[in-house]
Design an enzyme around this catalytic site. Structure first.
Site, PDB file in Angstrom:
ATOM      1  N   LYS A  38      -2.680  -2.228  -2.904  1.00 21.30           N
ATOM      2  CA  LYS A  38      -3.689  -1.362  -2.301  1.00 21.30           C
ATOM      3  C   LYS A  38      -3.336   0.064  -2.693  1.00 21.30           C
ATOM      4  CE  LYS A  38      -6.001  -0.132   2.005  1.00 21.30           C
ATOM      5  NZ  LYS A  38      -6.662  -0.720   3.177  1.00 21.30           N
TER       6      LYS A  38
ATOM      7  N   GLU B  55       0.827  -1.213   0.000  1.00 17.60           N
ATOM      8  CA  GLU B  55       0.000   0.000   0.000  1.00 17.60           C
ATOM      9  C   GLU B  55       0.863   1.266   0.000  1.00 17.60           C
ATOM     10  OE1 GLU B  55      -2.450   0.588   3.491  1.00 17.60           O
ATOM     11  OE2 GLU B  55      -3.536   2.229   2.554  1.00 17.60           O
TER      12      GLU B  55
HETATM   13  P1  13P Z   1      -9.048   4.128   4.806  1.00 20.44           P
HETATM   14  O1  13P Z   1      -9.976   3.447   3.824  1.00 20.44           O
HETATM   15  O2  13P Z   1      -9.759   4.712   5.989  1.00 20.44           O
HETATM   16  O3  13P Z   1      -8.112   5.080   4.117  1.00 20.44           O
HETATM   17  O4  13P Z   1      -8.147   3.010   5.465  1.00 20.44           O
HETATM   18  C1  13P Z   1      -7.676   1.981   4.693  1.00 20.44           C
HETATM   19  C2  13P Z   1      -6.377   1.544   5.219  1.00 20.44           C
HETATM   20  O5  13P Z   1      -6.207   0.414   5.595  1.00 20.44           O
HETATM   21  C3  13P Z   1      -5.279   2.509   5.235  1.00 20.44           C
HETATM   22  O6  13P Z   1      -4.091   1.857   5.501  1.00 20.44           O
END
Ligand code: 13P
Length: 336
Positions: free
Chosen positions: A219, A177
């Protein structure tokens, strides 16, 4: 664990019409979320709240898995069933956040690097024993004056790739991510450029570390204008820009891409995902891994009356899961 097994798990995470609920807030982050609605940040409340989310009736119709926090993976339902076991019995895949959060990047004021590589191999082995089948690591890229620096992008991409290689070695699917933050007044073009550079650096680093993309999930953050940008974008523009950026920088062999919500409203997060899928077909399934956009309405309800609103809050969680599950198919009916 063979690459075939990792690839199978990765595909199951983005099964048609299903996505991930992110409930991996660290103790510090959940403290902020609870404080905002007046809930005491106790272990008992954190456990009860995560139980509410995970035991939502029929959740597995639209949710393939959940990202848990270390503490949550060790907790159980009130009946004593470990959350990971409860999920697995209902066909939901347990995941775990394994990074140790963001820290100031030395020499680059205002920029962040994610830490947590030391001892990660041993922690991953333990998480796998506790039932986790995928892991998440979040890097944060901030847009600002002279930011992000190339050094920040490289340092975060390198850490993401090191983590991903360790995950695969230990039999867990890495969810990588790189979040480009919405904070700031930058326009959508700037977000596009930064996201593209970030993704290119990430996939170079994954290649250099011998990470098998067939067993990896991205992600991603969507390409959106900064929160304070005077010119906000229409749903179609966000969808088109995000798709273009992903298609230019993400290899087609990846089994799936899920989005974070990043501070978007519930409705925007759903509408953007739906619009992208209506523009398909695409090289990969596009689904969700929302935290706030899955939880915030339910958290507010539960906070008002923990016992009395339990069922209503679960109905709201289910409604958010359903809306996002339909959006993952490009079939959302407009009910957020
Ligand atoms: P949000 O969808 O609130 O941005 O959180 C997702 C997430 O896991 C961020 O690391």
């Amino acid at each position: 664990m063979s690459i075939d097994q990792l690839a199978e798990t990765a595909r199951a995470m983005v099964a048609p019409g299903k996505g991930i609920i992110a409930i991996d807030e660290s103790s510090g982050t959940i403290a902020k979320r609870f404080a905002a609605v007046g809930v005491e940040n106790s272990e008992a409340n954190r456990r009860a709240y995560r139980e509410l989310l995970l035991t939502t009736p029929n959740l597995a119709q639209h949710i393939s898995g959940a990202i848990l926090y270390d503490e949550t993976l060790r907790q159980s339902t009130r009946d004593g069933v470990p959350f990971a076991k409860y999920m697995a019995e209902r066909g939901m895949i347990p995941g775990i956040k394994v990074d140790k959060g963001t820290h100031a990047l030395a020499g680059f004021p205002g920029e962040l690097v994610t830490e947590g590589l030391d001892g990660l191999r041993e922690r991953l082995a333990e998480y796998a024993r506790l039932g986790a089948r995928f892991a998440k690591w979040r890097a944060v890229i901030t847009i600002g004056e002279d930011m992000p620096s190339g050094t920040c992008i490289e340092a975060n991409a390198h850490a993401l790739a090191r983590y991903a290689a360790l995950c695969q070695e230990q039999g867990l699917v890495p969810m990588v991510e790189p979040e480009v933050l919405m904070d700031g007044d930058h326009d959508i073009e700037t977000c596009y450029e930064v996201t593209e550079v970030t993704l290119r650096a990430l996939f170079d680093a994954l290649y250099n570390q011998n990470v098998m993309l067939e067993g990896t999930i991205l992600k991603a953050s969507m390409v959106v204008p900064g929160k304070d940008c005077p010119e906000q974008a229409e749903v179609e523009e966000v969808a088109e820009s995000t798709l273009m950026c992903l298609k230019t920088a993400v290899p087609a062999i990846l089994p799936g891409i899920v989005f974070l919500s990043g501070g978007q409203s519930d409705e925007d997060a759903t509408a953007h995902l739906d619009a992208m899928n209506r523009m398909g077909p695409h090289p990969w399934p596009l689904s969700f891994s929302y935290g706030r956009a899955m939880q915030q309405a339910a958290l507010k309800l539960w906070a008002q009356d923990m016992q009395g609103n339990w069922q209503r809050a679960q109905q709201v969680v289910f409604a958010r899961a359903r809306a996002n599950g339909l959006a993952a198919l490009g079939q959302w009916d407009g009910n957020a």
